[in-house]
Motif scaffolding. Structure first.
Motif, short mmCIF file in Angstrom:
data_model
loop_
_atom_site.label_atom_id
_atom_site.label_comp_id
_atom_site.label_asym_id
_atom_site.label_seq_id
_atom_site.Cartn_x
_atom_site.Cartn_y
_atom_site.Cartn_z
N ARG A 63 0.96 -1.13 -0.01
CA ARG A 63 0.00 -0.17 -0.13
C ARG A 63 0.96 1.23 -0.06
NH1 ARG A 63 -5.01 -1.13 4.38
NH2 ARG A 63 -5.89 -2.82 3.26
N GLN A 64 2.24 1.15 0.39
CA GLN A 64 2.92 2.18 0.57
C GLN A 64 3.45 2.71 -0.67
OE1 GLN A 64 3.21 -0.58 2.35
NE2 GLN A 64 2.74 -0.18 4.45
N GLN A 65 2.66 3.11 -1.52
CA GLN A 65 3.07 3.25 -3.00
C GLN A 65 3.96 4.67 -3.09
OE1 GLN A 65 3.58 1.12 -5.42
NE2 GLN A 65 2.47 -0.40 -4.21
N ARG A 131 1.38 2.65 -10.47
CA ARG A 131 0.63 2.24 -9.41
C ARG A 131 0.12 3.36 -8.32
NH1 ARG A 131 4.63 -2.04 -9.63
NH2 ARG A 131 5.88 -0.63 -7.99
N LEU A 132 1.03 4.31 -8.20
CA LEU A 132 0.57 5.28 -7.24
C LEU A 132 -0.67 6.02 -7.87
CD1 LEU A 132 1.03 7.11 -4.83
CD2 LEU A 132 2.81 8.66 -6.21
N CYS A 133 -0.62 6.22 -9.26
CA CYS A 133 -1.77 6.92 -9.81
C CYS A 133 -2.97 6.01 -9.72
CB CYS A 133 -1.54 7.43 -11.33
SG CYS A 133 -2.82 7.88 -12.25
N ARG A 134 -3.01 4.60 -10.02
CA ARG A 134 -4.12 3.66 -9.93
C ARG A 134 -4.65 3.95 -8.43
NH1 ARG A 134 -2.33 -2.05 -11.15
NH2 ARG A 134 -1.64 -1.67 -8.95
N THR A 135 -3.74 3.76 -7.41
CA THR A 135 -4.16 3.82 -5.86
C THR A 135 -4.83 4.93 -5.63
OG1 THR A 135 -2.31 2.29 -5.31
CG2 THR A 135 -3.44 3.52 -3.45
#
Length: 264
Positions: A63-65, A131-135
């Protein structure tokens, strides 16, 4: 997506600007030949692909992207000046005489060895940003990748223009690397630091450190020292940058020699 936009732009901006700076240095290693440029671009693409496709899978389930992206930005800030230093150190180590032309096998091996660490981090950053953008936006992986690709391309265009028309004219390679490092560290701080007052303070400290000491003082000293490794036993009288490369005026036993170390 206001909070993520500077991050995505920075991925492209610093990546393309770093590529220009590193290719100019590596072309000096390969004496500016077209074959050398081809090997270097191949090494760049292979290393970035390894970072995006292989290393980019690491931490996919975490979770820590934001922390991962911040660590990668910090790693890029450290590795870029180290890569420039390594390029010149390798050139000084493998040549038997100043200005010697290196063979293709040594150019490719040297480019892979030198570019590998930085390019893996650079490629990994794209996957981490996706991945950060998706999250953050709660969208599909395909939509996140398309978004990152769009803004990363915009940042790359800006990085290419600013580097080509401004940075290479007025700053040496180490100064460029430190300027890009300041951008990377500022983005890393913004990703993981709360509240806003602490974030502003830390960014100001970074900019002050780079603006007062690293860029105007340490970078020119590193530039001159590494050039002296390459051109010994000559004495460096003066160096200058141009859009086409680095110009060096040398002296030995009272005779002056002019050299253009890069043709790009």
């Amino acid at each position: 997506m206001p909070s993520l936009l500077p991050v995505l732009l920075a991925v492209g901006f610093t990546g393309l600007a770093a590529q220009v700076a590193l290719m100019r240095e590596l072309l000096a290693l390969g004496s500016g030949t077209e074959l050398a440029l081809g090997w270097m671009l191949a090494a760049w693409l292979l290393s970035n692909a390894a970072g995006s496709g292989l290393a980019g899978r690491l931490g996919a389930g975490l979770r820590q992207q934001a922390q991962i992206a911040a660590a990668l930005f910090t790693g890029a800030a450290i590795l870029l000046p180290a890569t420039i230093f390594a390029t010149r150190a390798v050139r000084a180590a493998v040549q038997t005489a100043p200005g010697e032309l290196l063979g293709s096998h040594r150019i490719l091996a040297g480019a892979l060895l030198i570019l590998g660490p930085f390019c893996v981090i650079n490629g990994w950053l794209f996957a981490a940003a996706s991945r950060l953008c998706r999250t953050r936006r709660s969208i599909s992986a395909a939509a996140a990748t398309a978004t990152v690709y769009l803004w990363e391309a915009a940042g790359s265009a800006a990085g290419g223009l600013i580097t080509g028309f401004v940075l290479v004219r007025f700053f040496d390679p180490f100064q460029i690397s430190f300027l890009l490092g300041a951008v990377n560290l500022a983005v890393a701080i913004c990703l993981i630091t709360r509240p806003a007052a602490r974030r502003i303070f830390l960014v100001a400290v970074v900019l002050l450190l780079f603006g007062v000491y690293l860029v105007p003082r340490l970078a020119p000293a590193l530039n001159r020292y590494t050039l002296s490794l390459i051109w010994r036993p000559f004495t460096i009288i003066e160096t200058a940058n141009s859009p086409y490369g680095n110009l060096v005026l040398l002296e030995r036993e009272g005779r002056s020699v002019f050299d253009r170390t890069v043709d790009l």
